[in-house]
Design an enzyme around this catalytic site. Structure first.
Site, mmCIF file in Angstrom:
data_model
loop_
_atom_site.group_PDB
_atom_site.id
_atom_site.type_symbol
_atom_site.label_atom_id
_atom_site.label_comp_id
_atom_site.label_asym_id
_atom_site.label_seq_id
_atom_site.Cartn_x
_atom_site.Cartn_y
_atom_site.Cartn_z
ATOM 1 N N LYS A 104 0.797 -1.227 0.000
ATOM 2 C CA LYS A 104 0.000 0.000 0.000
ATOM 3 C C LYS A 104 0.828 1.275 0.000
ATOM 4 O O LYS A 104 1.874 1.373 0.622
ATOM 5 C CB LYS A 104 -0.926 0.041 1.239
ATOM 6 N N LYS B 234 -13.352 31.978 19.704
ATOM 7 C CA LYS B 234 -11.901 31.854 19.538
ATOM 8 C C LYS B 234 -11.405 30.514 19.038
ATOM 9 O O LYS B 234 -10.628 30.446 18.082
ATOM 10 C CB LYS B 234 -11.194 32.190 20.857
ATOM 11 N N GLU C 245 -6.329 12.875 1.697
ATOM 12 C CA GLU C 245 -7.525 12.418 2.416
ATOM 13 C C GLU C 245 -7.780 13.273 3.653
ATOM 14 O O GLU C 245 -8.913 13.653 3.957
ATOM 15 C CB GLU C 245 -7.359 10.957 2.844
#
Ligand code: ARG
Length: 465
Positions: free
Chosen positions: A283, A325, A290
């Protein structure tokens, strides 16, 4: 430790209640902006003789020490003191004695916090604008190297018409250009000073708001003190510009993810922007793209969050507004990181030109050429469309492409077809012929790249900053 507003109170709250109400855990991010605002305020108090020059000088010296400590990360803050404003005021008094208490003359935390936020956003929006330019430059470079790289163009994620890869990529350049312009325009509204509005009504002291605005580099002041302390539309504008920018980045992420899949193999990401799997050795995952697609969600969330916080608030300041904030800080961090990563990811990615080009030869994305061919010979476009549609169907039934049909078969479908159709079926010809302004024709793409370069070279950005 006594609270700075303890005078009116007979009881103290429990620690966890204090903690719930405090903002110091996150608003310490504003430490430098808060000090900067205080320096301008005190300078003005001295010049307007609201406090003596000598007092102003002592306070300025104290603030300078605090600034050094803040830069060296030597300040520690207390939850008991609620927020960055009260923490710094208390530190100042510890340092220089009771004269430190004069700093807050003619000021409230309400105009103070609004000022801090304007200063903070001004710095970060400028940084984001410059980062967008870097990303645009990376896109432009890749496009320039790929003007004649042909790829399938899609609608509905179905092959539509062949296009130049540079044209596809440059679409994002222009999206980013508008994103950048949105941020540049928002600077006008960010660059206004709320300082001197007091809690809500202004002040009885003879302050000079224009002086503090000048000292802080603001272009002007808010005209209405209640507006100045109670609106956060400048943050909403930032969050909304950021949401649109992230939406664009998310779409490009999605394309990068698709293009680097085994099915497409149009591009290969540099190893630095991909990760492996703990179980599957083969892989190479496009994690960064992503993640950016995923982080888009939190930016939208921050926009919806603040819109909802503000929607029912009566004028002027309400504590609800302390919730402005974290979403803003988070968005600054997310957008800054995403744009930065994107520039590197684009610059280092490999474009598989051959694979792109070959894939345009095995589809029907040249069907429009045939329909255009017939209609340029006087056949009404609707009729031409129908004729070609039937030819496509025939090919599908015989498992071949339009290029494989004989001239005889073409003539049978419509006698206006001549030998030259095969030239028109070539995807490269199809791209070349789209010479309309803004189209994918090579000359148009080259022209667009030239215009884009001029835009970046113009330095309108730097002159606004
Ligand atoms: N920590 C507060 C905030 O972030 C500062 C302003 C507080 N003002 C007040 N009146 N309680 O909004």
């Amino acid at each position: 430790m006594n609270k700075l507003w303890s005078g009116r109170f007979t009881k103290t709250s429990e620690e966890w209640v204090d903690e719930f109400g405090a903002s110091i855990s996150f608003d310490q991010e504003l430490v430098l902006e808060d000090l900067q605002g205080s320096v301008a305020h005190v300078d003005m108090l001295g010049k307007c003789q609201i406090i003596s020059e000598e007092e102003a000088q002592r306070i300025l010296e104290g603030l300078e020490i605090l600034k050094k400590k803040a830069t060296n990360d030597e300040l520690s803050f207390s939850v008991k003191l609620e927020d960055i404003h009260l923490n710094l005021e208390s530190k100042l008094t510890e340092l220089i004695g009771p004269v430190g208490g004069k700093l807050h003359t003619g000021r409230s935390r309400n105009d103070q916090v609004a000022t801090d936020m304007h200063l903070y956003l001004r710095t970060h929006v400028k940084e984001i604008i410059l980062l967008i330019e870097e990303l645009q430059t990376a896109i432009l470079k890749k496009a320039e190297q790929n003007i004649e790289t042909i790829m399938p163009g899609y609608t509905h994620l179905q092959r539509a018409q062949p296009i130049s890869f540079a044209h596809h990529f440059m679409a994002y350049f222009w999206m980013l250009e508008r994103d950048k312009q949105r941020f540049i325009e928002s600077l006008k509204r960010i660059n206004l000073s709320p300082l001197g509005s007091g809690a809500l009504a202004g002040t009885t002291f003879p302050i000079d708001r224009s002086l503090t605005a000048d000292l802080l580099g603001f272009e002007g002041i808010y005209e209405n003190s209640m507006d100045a302390v109670s609106d956060r539309d400048f943050i909403l504008e930032f969050l909304s510009g950021s949401s649109i920018l992230m939406m664009h980045l998310s779409r490009l992420s999605e394309e990068i993810i698709l293009w680097s899949s085994h099915e497409f193999q149009f591009i290969e990401l540099d190893d630095c922007y991909a990760t492996g799997s703990s179980i599957m050795p083969q892989k190479k995952n496009p994690d960064m793209a992503e993640l950016i697609r995923g982080k888009t969600g939190r930016v939208y969330g921050n926009l919806m969050g603040l819109l909802t916080v503000l929607k029912g608030l009566p004028l002027a300041y309400n504590k609800d507004m302390q919730e402005d904030k974290e979403g803003m800080f988070d968005t600054v961090k997310t957008v800054t990181g995403s744009v930065k990563i994107f520039a590197g990811m684009i610059e280092s990615m490999k474009v598989n030109q051959e694979r792109m080009e070959n894939s345009t030869k095995q589809d029907f994305s040249n069907a429009t050429e045939l329909a255009d061919y017939l209609s340029s010979k006087g056949v009404p476009f609707r009729e031409a469309h129908e004729v070609v549609g039937k030819l496509v169907l025939k090919c599908i039934q015989h498992r071949c492409y339009l290029m494989d049909l004989s001239l005889e078969e073409y003539k049978k479908a419509n006698e206006k077809f001549e030998e030259d159709i095969y030239k028109y079926l070539d995807p490269r010809t199809a791209v070349k012929r789209r010479t309309s302004a803004g189209g994918t024709g090579f000359e148009q793409v080259e022209l667009a790249i030239k215009k884009a370069k001029l835009l970046l070279g113009k330095d309108i950005v730097k002159s606004t900053l």
